[in-house]
Design a protein around this motif. Structure first.
Motif, PDB file in Angstrom:
ATOM      1  N   HIS A  69       0.834  -1.207   0.000  1.00  0.00           N
ATOM      2  CA  HIS A  69       0.000   0.000   0.000  1.00  0.00           C
ATOM      3  C   HIS A  69       0.868   1.255   0.000  1.00  0.00           C
ATOM      4  N   ALA A  72       2.430   1.615  -3.454  1.00  0.00           N
ATOM      5  CA  ALA A  72       1.425   2.066  -4.416  1.00  0.00           C
ATOM      6  C   ALA A  72       1.119   3.547  -4.220  1.00  0.00           C
ATOM      7  N   ARG A  73       1.049   3.973  -2.976  1.00  0.00           N
ATOM      8  CA  ARG A  73       0.786   5.382  -2.681  1.00  0.00           C
ATOM      9  C   ARG A  73       1.963   6.257  -3.113  1.00  0.00           C
ATOM     10  N   TYR A  75       4.160   5.729  -5.464  1.00  0.00           N
ATOM     11  CA  TYR A  75       4.363   5.781  -6.914  1.00  0.00           C
ATOM     12  C   TYR A  75       3.051   5.843  -7.686  1.00  0.00           C
ATOM     13  N   ARG A  76       1.983   6.354  -7.067  1.00  0.00           N
ATOM     14  CA  ARG A  76       0.662   6.369  -7.698  1.00  0.00           C
ATOM     15  C   ARG A  76       0.628   7.185  -8.983  1.00  0.00           C
ATOM     16  N   GLU A 122       4.767  16.229  -6.991  1.00  0.00           N
ATOM     17  CA  GLU A 122       4.499  14.785  -6.856  1.00  0.00           C
ATOM     18  C   GLU A 122       5.778  13.954  -6.859  1.00  0.00           C
TER      19      GLU A 122
END
Length: 179
Positions: A69, A72-73, A75-76, A122
């Motif tokens: 998780h 994923a967060r 490198y979203r 980002e």
């Protein structure tokens, strides 16, 4: 005296019958209960081990899912950033062109700067390549050329910018390297 002896013997025999020795059935039942207790203790031990293994597996799964998780967060934006790189390339090409319309050029420059600021927020950053030592992990050598006054394996021209997302490479820089 013999009569007295006979009476004593009968009394002793009667007393022995009252005491009633342990019967074989009772011994067998006691042994059976002992075996059952041992079996139940072994079952409890096996269940404890199974519980601990299941608990450990659950904890490992929980930790793995947490890591996935977080990754994923982190490198979203990767797929979006990769898809937007050609747009950035085209904006950079537009800014290089000579044009008499200064307002148009300023508009393209503002769009480019806003897009780069959003990507930077980002974690997307361009790879600095020009005049840097060649690194095959972040550079893709397209050409080699002898350049006077430049050490070998130095990037002398950047043909296409490379970009990184935090610690991952989105696209390697295409470069010309000195021999």
């Amino acid at each position: 005296m013999s009569k007295e002896k006979t009476n004593k013997n009968e009394t002793i025999e009667e007393e022995l019958e009252v005491v009633d020795p342990v019967e074989e059935e009772d011994v067998a039942e006691a042994v059976s209960l002992e075996e059952e207790i041992i079996s139940l203790k072994q079952d409890i031990e096996n269940l404890k081990n199974d519980y601990l293994k299941t608990f450990a597996d659950t904890e490992n799964l929980k930790k793995r899912l947490q890591r996935e998780h977080e990754t994923a967060r982190k490198y979203r934006i990767q797929s979006f950033a990769t898809s937007i790189l050609p747009v950035i390339d085209n904006l950079e090409r537009a800014l290089i062109q000579d044009t008499s319309d200064e307002a148009f050029r300023e508009g393209v420059q503002m769009i480019y700067e806003q897009l780069m600021a959003s990507l930077k927020a980002e974690g997307v950053e361009p790879i600095e390549a020009l005049n840097q030592p060649f690194d095959p992990n972040i550079h893709q050598a397209m050409m080699m050329e002898e350049v006077d006054g430049v050490e070998p394996n130095i990037v002398v021209q950047e043909l296409q910018k490379g970009y990184m997302l935090k610690d991952r490479i989105l696209r390697a820089s295409m470069v010309k390297v000195s021999q």
